[in-house]
Design an enzyme around this catalytic site. Structure first.
Site, PDB file in Angstrom:
ATOM      1  N   THR A  76     158.804   6.092  32.198  1.00  0.00           N
ATOM      2  CA  THR A  76     158.671   4.749  32.773  1.00  0.00           C
ATOM      3  C   THR A  76     159.638   3.766  32.123  1.00  0.00           C
ATOM      4  O   THR A  76     160.281   2.977  32.793  1.00  0.00           O
ATOM      5  CB  THR A  76     157.220   4.237  32.595  1.00  0.00           C
ATOM      6  N   GLU A 125     148.871   5.519  48.083  1.00  0.00           N
ATOM      7  CA  GLU A 125     150.107   4.728  48.236  1.00  0.00           C
ATOM      8  C   GLU A 125     150.784   5.003  49.580  1.00  0.00           C
ATOM      9  O   GLU A 125     151.289   4.086  50.223  1.00  0.00           O
ATOM     10  CB  GLU A 125     151.040   5.007  47.053  1.00  0.00           C
ATOM     11  N   ASN A 160     163.008  -0.842  36.368  1.00  0.00           N
ATOM     12  CA  ASN A 160     163.237   0.575  36.068  1.00  0.00           C
ATOM     13  C   ASN A 160     163.567   1.385  37.325  1.00  0.00           C
ATOM     14  O   ASN A 160     163.284   2.575  37.408  1.00  0.00           O
ATOM     15  CB  ASN A 160     162.058   1.167  35.291  1.00  0.00           C
ATOM     16  N   HIS A 178     159.816   3.689  41.634  1.00  0.00           N
ATOM     17  CA  HIS A 178     158.394   3.970  41.411  1.00  0.00           C
ATOM     18  C   HIS A 178     158.062   5.290  42.091  1.00  0.00           C
ATOM     19  O   HIS A 178     158.583   5.578  43.161  1.00  0.00           O
ATOM     20  CB  HIS A 178     157.522   2.856  42.018  1.00  0.00           C
ATOM     21  N   PHE A 202     151.585  -7.975  31.826  1.00  0.00           N
ATOM     22  CA  PHE A 202     152.812  -8.050  32.633  1.00  0.00           C
ATOM     23  C   PHE A 202     152.538  -8.017  34.131  1.00  0.00           C
ATOM     24  O   PHE A 202     153.477  -7.942  34.938  1.00  0.00           O
ATOM     25  CB  PHE A 202     153.770  -6.909  32.246  1.00  0.00           C
ATOM     26  N   LYS A 237     163.097   0.258  43.795  1.00  0.00           N
ATOM     27  CA  LYS A 237     162.674  -1.120  43.532  1.00  0.00           C
ATOM     28  C   LYS A 237     163.812  -2.103  43.831  1.00  0.00           C
ATOM     29  O   LYS A 237     164.964  -1.688  44.015  1.00  0.00           O
ATOM     30  CB  LYS A 237     162.208  -1.224  42.069  1.00  0.00           C
ATOM     31  N   TYR A 247     149.584  -2.226  42.875  1.00  0.00           N
ATOM     32  CA  TYR A 247     149.550  -2.196  41.410  1.00  0.00           C
ATOM     33  C   TYR A 247     148.189  -2.620  40.850  1.00  0.00           C
ATOM     34  O   TYR A 247     148.112  -3.075  39.710  1.00  0.00           O
ATOM     35  CB  TYR A 247     150.651  -3.102  40.862  1.00  0.00           C
TER      36      TYR A 247
HETATM   37  P1  CMP Z   1     155.907   1.784  37.920  1.00  0.00           P
HETATM   38  O1  CMP Z   1     156.067   3.249  37.898  1.00  0.00           O
HETATM   39  O2  CMP Z   1     156.330   1.066  39.147  1.00  0.00           O
HETATM   40  O3  CMP Z   1     154.379   1.436  37.636  1.00  0.00           O
HETATM   41  C1  CMP Z   1     153.961   0.266  36.978  1.00  0.00           C
HETATM   42  C2  CMP Z   1     155.115  -0.541  36.491  1.00  0.00           C
HETATM   43  O4  CMP Z   1     154.814  -1.514  35.529  1.00  0.00           O
HETATM   44  C3  CMP Z   1     156.102   0.358  35.780  1.00  0.00           C
HETATM   45  O5  CMP Z   1     156.752   1.187  36.707  1.00  0.00           O
HETATM   46  C4  CMP Z   1     156.976  -0.634  35.059  1.00  0.00           C
HETATM   47  O6  CMP Z   1     158.092  -1.056  35.838  1.00  0.00           O
HETATM   48  C5  CMP Z   1     156.034  -1.810  34.883  1.00  0.00           C
HETATM   49  N1  CMP Z   1     155.764  -2.071  33.476  1.00  0.00           N
HETATM   50  C6  CMP Z   1     155.186  -1.248  32.603  1.00  0.00           C
HETATM   51  N2  CMP Z   1     155.121  -1.835  31.387  1.00  0.00           N
HETATM   52  C7  CMP Z   1     155.694  -3.057  31.512  1.00  0.00           C
HETATM   53  C8  CMP Z   1     155.938  -4.127  30.616  1.00  0.00           C
HETATM   54  N3  CMP Z   1     155.569  -4.054  29.331  1.00  0.00           N
HETATM   55  N4  CMP Z   1     156.561  -5.218  31.098  1.00  0.00           N
HETATM   56  C9  CMP Z   1     156.920  -5.299  32.409  1.00  0.00           C
HETATM   57  N5  CMP Z   1     156.710  -4.303  33.300  1.00  0.00           N
HETATM   58  C10 CMP Z   1     156.102  -3.196  32.851  1.00  0.00           C
END
Ligand code: CMP
Length: 143
Positions: free
Chosen positions: A91, A126, A112, A115, A57, A9, A49
């Site tokens: 996550t 994807e 984070n 992905h 979010f 990311k 997404y």
């Molecule tokens: P990812 O694996 O990319 O898939 C969905 C993403 O949503 C996840 O990683 C997080 O980075 C993001 N995400 C999940 N929960 C939250 C939250 N409460 N606030 C912001 N981002 C979120």
């Protein structure tokens, strides 16, 4: 052979973590069959997404993932989808075990670092969203 879609990311790219992340999957024994540095358009982010469209979010998620380049990858190998998820960690980095990518490098759930596809169906979806067939390579590799 099983394939998965992984994406460093914008926070991971900006923090120079591409090499470290690629090295972990290479050393594990998986094969990199496609990779590109790209800046995602809103339309692709919203489609990628889509399952989170109704989450509070969602707007933040789309604006973050389009905020700078990502490093999109396709990796191949036995059980690569599940094992890559284990190597990434939970996550939310606060719940991710030390030794996992998010456990070692992540701090917040939004930023984070990486992905990864969570199932065979999402990996296929994807990979097709991010890569043309001609961008996926075939070669033999020694572990
Ligand atoms: P990812 O694996 O990319 O898939 C969905 C993403 O949503 C996840 O990683 C997080 O980075 C993001 N995400 C999940 N929960 C939250 C939250 N409460 N606030 C912001 N981002 C979120």
């Amino acid at each position: 052979m099983e394939k998965t879609f992984l994406m460093v990311k914008p926070d991971g790219v900006q923090r120079n973590l591409i090499g470290e992340i690629v090295a972990r999957f290479e050393k594990k024994g998986y094969k990199l069959v496609g990779a590109k540095l790209m800046t995602i358009k809103d339309s692709l982010a919203e489609e990628h997404y889509g399952e989170h469209r109704d989450k509070p979010f969602f707007g933040e998620l789309v604006s973050f993932i389009t905020s700078g380049p990502v490093f999109a990858m396709v990796w191949e190998g036995e059980n690569v989808i599940g094992t890559a998820r284990q190597m990434m960690g939970a996550t939310n980095p606060k719940d991710a075990t030390t030794g996992t990518i998010r456990g070692d490098y992540g701090v917040t759930v939004g930023k984070n670092v990486i992905h990864g596809s969570d199932s065979i169906e999402s990996a296929e979806r994807e990979i097709n969203l991010f890569f043309e067939e001609a961008e996926l390579n075939t070669y033999s590799k020694d572990n």
